[in-house]
Design an enzyme around this catalytic site. Structure first.
Site, short mmCIF file in Angstrom:
data_model
loop_
_atom_site.label_atom_id
_atom_site.label_comp_id
_atom_site.label_asym_id
_atom_site.label_seq_id
_atom_site.Cartn_x
_atom_site.Cartn_y
_atom_site.Cartn_z
N LYS A 112 11.24 -45.23 37.61
CA LYS A 112 12.33 -44.79 36.73
C LYS A 112 12.46 -45.67 35.48
CE LYS A 112 15.47 -42.44 39.91
NZ LYS A 112 16.69 -42.58 40.70
N LYS A 193 5.20 -35.46 42.89
CA LYS A 193 6.26 -34.98 43.79
C LYS A 193 7.16 -33.98 43.06
CE LYS A 193 9.84 -37.48 44.18
NZ LYS A 193 10.82 -38.54 44.32
N LYS A 196 13.86 -33.09 40.81
CA LYS A 196 14.96 -32.43 40.11
C LYS A 196 14.89 -32.64 38.61
CE LYS A 196 18.50 -33.57 43.57
NZ LYS A 196 18.56 -35.02 43.82
P1 TYM Z 1 17.59 -37.14 46.23
O1 TYM Z 1 18.87 -36.58 45.72
O2 TYM Z 1 16.54 -37.51 45.25
O3 TYM Z 1 16.93 -36.14 47.24
C1 TYM Z 1 17.65 -35.59 48.31
C2 TYM Z 1 16.76 -35.48 49.54
O4 TYM Z 1 15.63 -34.64 49.26
C3 TYM Z 1 14.43 -35.32 49.59
N1 TYM Z 1 13.39 -34.92 48.62
C4 TYM Z 1 12.22 -34.37 48.94
N2 TYM Z 1 11.68 -34.04 50.14
C5 TYM Z 1 10.45 -33.47 50.13
N3 TYM Z 1 9.75 -33.21 48.99
C6 TYM Z 1 10.24 -33.53 47.78
N4 TYM Z 1 9.54 -33.27 46.67
C7 TYM Z 1 11.54 -34.14 47.72
N5 TYM Z 1 12.32 -34.56 46.71
C8 TYM Z 1 13.45 -35.04 47.28
C9 TYM Z 1 14.76 -36.78 49.47
O5 TYM Z 1 13.87 -37.58 50.23
C10 TYM Z 1 16.17 -36.83 49.98
O6 TYM Z 1 16.19 -36.90 51.39
N6 TYM Z 1 18.62 -41.85 47.31
C11 TYM Z 1 18.77 -40.50 47.79
C12 TYM Z 1 20.22 -40.09 48.05
C13 TYM Z 1 20.97 -41.01 48.96
C14 TYM Z 1 20.82 -41.12 50.36
C15 TYM Z 1 21.79 -42.07 50.80
C16 TYM Z 1 19.97 -40.52 51.28
C17 TYM Z 1 21.97 -41.85 48.60
N7 TYM Z 1 22.47 -42.49 49.69
C18 TYM Z 1 21.90 -42.45 52.11
C19 TYM Z 1 20.10 -40.89 52.64
C20 TYM Z 1 21.06 -41.84 53.04
C21 TYM Z 1 18.20 -39.56 46.75
O7 TYM Z 1 18.14 -39.87 45.59
O8 TYM Z 1 17.89 -38.37 47.21
#
Ligand code: TYM
Length: 330
Positions: A112, A193, A196
């Protein structure tokens, strides 16, 4: 008592099929076996500038999508992170036992901040806040996609460090990855990957995409120069489409092999597109129902926060006691 599950998503862009297959669908599957807590992590979202009006809208959109995808609010708590002050409080306490080097090594932080000059310190602290989310509820299991594995490892390092400095305080959380769909790749570039924030109209299928548009995106997905599926020589793009198919249809690897070996790419894409559309259709129908009554979502999020707040307060109190903070403990 059932063990606890915690997970969350950032309300920073459209949710895509990677978010669904990597995380959300796994939450739906396991929610009945645990005391489940699912969060919309708006404090994480503001580690990069968000337009306030847009952020408010997205928080509600993500909450509605949780329910539309099958999270049952009667069973699982759904809430917004900033509604429970314990997240920020515990995050500070954990910051004080975190080494900067641990954070600088995080691949997401590096990705990032690559080629950027002004870097907000929130981006560096991001995984500490994530650890606080999990530890605040003493979660035993955290269902996420593969890209969050490193953050979970850091969370476990923090548990170890805090517990060894201050005595047993936090439960050690385990990572739960789905067998298929843990890392869905971009349709336009299968070496990256699905994300969003990625630009490019053909990159991702959004959960709320018009179904015809979703179909078209799959039909246009990047493959390779071979004409047909050859399991002895699978390109990244074809492998990605096959795993999306397998994840949506919940069939076995053997079935996928038997069905697709030798199939021309055009036909493969058609089959994948149909599976994706069939998966999205009921989610979108339910989404429309849920959002028709805005008061329902407000109520649901308020109730969710009310349910989890006492757990959070108890953990903050315990951490304060352990650390010797003013008037907490004897
Ligand atoms: P975030 O918002 O980027 O993504 C949400 C969830 O989606 C999964 N994910 C994917 N899985 C498969 N293929 C992909 N291309 C893909 N892109 C995203 C992510 O692994 C995630 O599970 N840091 C986290 C949010 C968070 C969190 C937490 C998660 C904050 N606190 C505590 C678990 C526990 C995040 O940015 O996810």
């Amino acid at each position: 008592m059932k063990p606890r599950v915690f997970s969350g998503m950032q309300p920073t862009g459209n949710l895509h099929i990677g978010n669904y297959l990597g995380a959300l669908r796994n939450w739906v599957r396991i929610q009945a076996d645990y005391e489940s807590i699912f969060c919309i992590v708006d404090l994480h979202a503001i580690t990069e500038y968000q337009d306030p009006t847009e952020l408010r809208r997205r928080i509600r959109e993500v909450a509605a999508l949780y329910v539309a995808a099958g999270i049952d609010p009667a069973q699982s708590a759904i809430f917004v992170q900033s509604a429970v002050s314990g997240h920020a409080e515990l995050s500070w306490m954990l910051t004080c036992v975190t080494q900067i080097g641990w954070l600088q090594r995080m691949t997401q932080f590096k990705a990032k901040t690559e080629n950027r000059e002004a870097i907000g310190s929130g981006l560096l602290q991001y995984p500490v806040l994530m650890a606080a989310d999990i530890l605040l509820y003493q979660a035993a299991v955290v269902p996420v996609g593969e890209d969050q594995s490193q953050h979970l490892e850091l969370t476990r390092d923090l548990v170890q460090r805090f517990n060894s400095l201050y005595g047993e305080t936090f439960v050690m959380p385990a990572t739960s990855l789905p067998a298929v769909g843990a890392r869905v790749m971009g349709l336009d570039d299968p070496t990256k990957k699905m994300s969003k924030s990625a630009e490019g109209a053909g990159h991702a299928v959004w959960l709320l995409d018009d179904l015809k548009a979703a179909h078209k995106k799959i039909m246009r997905a990047t493959t390779d120069s071979n004409p047909a599926v050859d399991f002895s020589n699978l390109g990244d793009g074809v492998a990605n489409l096959l795993s999306v198919y397998q994840a949506f249809t919940e069939c076995t690897t053997e079935t996928v092999r038997a069905e697709f070996e030798g199939m021309r790419y055009g036909d493969l894409k058609k089959r994948v597109a149909e599976a994706v559309v069939a998966g999205l259709e009921p989610i979108q129908a339910r989404y429309r129902e849920i959002t028709a009554d805005p008061a329902y979502l407000d109520r649901l999020l308020d109730e969710g926060a009310d349910r989890v707040r006492p757990i959070a307060e108890q953990t903050v109190q315990l951490a304060k006691e352990r650390m010797g903070l003013y008037r907490h403990g004897s």
